[in-house]
Design a protein around this motif. Structure first.
Motif: not given
Length: 374
Positions: A75-76, A79, A83, A115, A147, A151, A196
């Motif tokens: 998931e990281r 993101v 991004s 979320r 979002n 993050d 982010s």
């Protein structure tokens, strides 16, 4: 001695002029394409990896705990890839904006609901205080910004406070996000200038009408966004109707509970009598240790503080209190008998009422401070 002849057959003068030797390659010209390709590869690879992990779980080849352990870094990476894609699109001007009236509070609540499961899995304690405020902004841009702020802040702690309201001056809609960790060290992925954050900066620069600020302390991070194109607000101060009739003037304070902290018996008695006149329930303690016990038993809506004990002990007490609530009002009892000052709108600003002015001015000060919190 043997020599090697260069084969120049078939090379026209025109092609030779356009060769890379005559036009050196420069990363400055190609890095946006490189970043875009990298982001695409990352997101595609991460999606495939997540699908494989999900398939292994479905076939019971891994446990749910192992699935979660693998899914977190995936998931990281996802993101990071998304991004990067968004940064590149904003930077390249490939975001078409259509400014509309958007209720920021409604939009933020929508993001938090989306979320919710993620935050629960991560063990994040979420608190919010959202007032309806309309701004002119592209809805997709605002959605991406909220979002990105989450993050950015998530790695810094396990408690998130989100607030939407109207700034006192200038009259701009304000989004505040504070992340704290209760003394625990932040995640190893916590970076102030993460991808982010770069996305947040790029959105603010591209969207227009959004001013951002961040602060970092030992307890966590805070983020503030001001929307300069504010078109509507619900002003908390107007929620309290001013009147010469005490019964109507303070009727909105019904159910309010106030705690007084003072070693002086006379101050505690004067404050109690003044609050009783406006129908506010109160208790009093002599020091901050007793105040901590009182707060654990019942959280007050406001604390009245004797200026004589305002110092380092109070600073520690207030920091502890602000871990429990996003914002908290105080009224200081000043040694200057006739003083009366309303607080400003800074986080640490505090109203002041003189010792000799408690009966006349304390009710108004309490009413004003509580109105700002509505």
């Amino acid at each position: 001695m043997l020599s090697v002849k260069k084969n120049t057959a078939g090379v026209s003068p025109t092609a030779k002029t356009a060769s890379t030797a005559d036009q050196p390659w420069s990363l400055d010209q190609h890095w946006p394409t490189m970043v875009a390709n990298l982001a695409d590869q990352v997101t595609e690879g991460v999606s495939a990896l997540q699908n494989t992990i999900d398939l292994l779980l479905a076939k019971e080849r891994i446990t749910r705990q192992e699935h979660r352990a693998l899914s977190v870094p995936v998931e990281r990476l996802k993101v990071a890839g998304l991004s990067t894609q968004q940064i590149n699109r904003f930077y390249g001007g490939r975001i078409r904006q259509s400014h509309e009236k958007v209720d920021i509070a409604h939009l933020v609540e929508g993001v938090l609901q989306e979320r919710k499961n993620e935050l629960n899995v991560l063990g994040i304690e979420l608190r919010r205080k959202l007032k309806p405020v309309e701004v002119l902004v592209d809805p997709t841009v605002a959605y991406t910004l909220v979002n990105a702020v989450l993050d950015w802040g998530l790695p810094f702690g396990d408690r998130i406070d989100v607030r939407v309201d109207m700034n006192a001056w200038p009259k701009h809609a304000r989004l505040q996000v504070r992340v704290s960790s209760d003394g625990a060290p932040p995640s190893s992925t916590a970076m102030l200038d993460s991808l982010s954050w770069v996305l947040i900066r790029q959105i603010a620069m591209t969207a227009g009408g959004i001013e951002i600020e961040r602060t970092c302390t030992d307890e966590g991070v805070s983020f503030t966004a001001m929307f300069t194109r504010t078109v509507q607000a619900v002003d908390g101060i107007s929620a309290v109707e001013l009147s010469d009739d005490h019964s109507s003037m303070f009727k909105s304070l019904s159910g309010i509970y106030v705690l007084t902290v003072s070693p002086a018996l006379q101050i505690r008695a004067d404050v109690r009598d003044a609050l009783r006149e406006i129908g506010v329930m109160s208790d009093s303690v002599v020091d901050f240790e007793q105040a901590r016990q009182a707060v654990r038993s019942r959280m007050p809506n406001l604390i009245i503080l004797d200026a004589e004990i305002k110092g380092e002990a109070f600073d520690v007490f207030r920091r502890e209190l602000l871990r429990e609530v996003f914002e908290f009002p105080f009224v200081e009892i000043s040694p200057d008998d006739s003083s009366f000052d309303m607080s400003g709108f800074g986080e640490l600003s505090m109203a002041k009422v003189g010792r000799g002015n408690i009966r006349e001015a304390l009710g108004t000060a309490v009413m004003f401070e509580l109105a700002k919190m509505m």
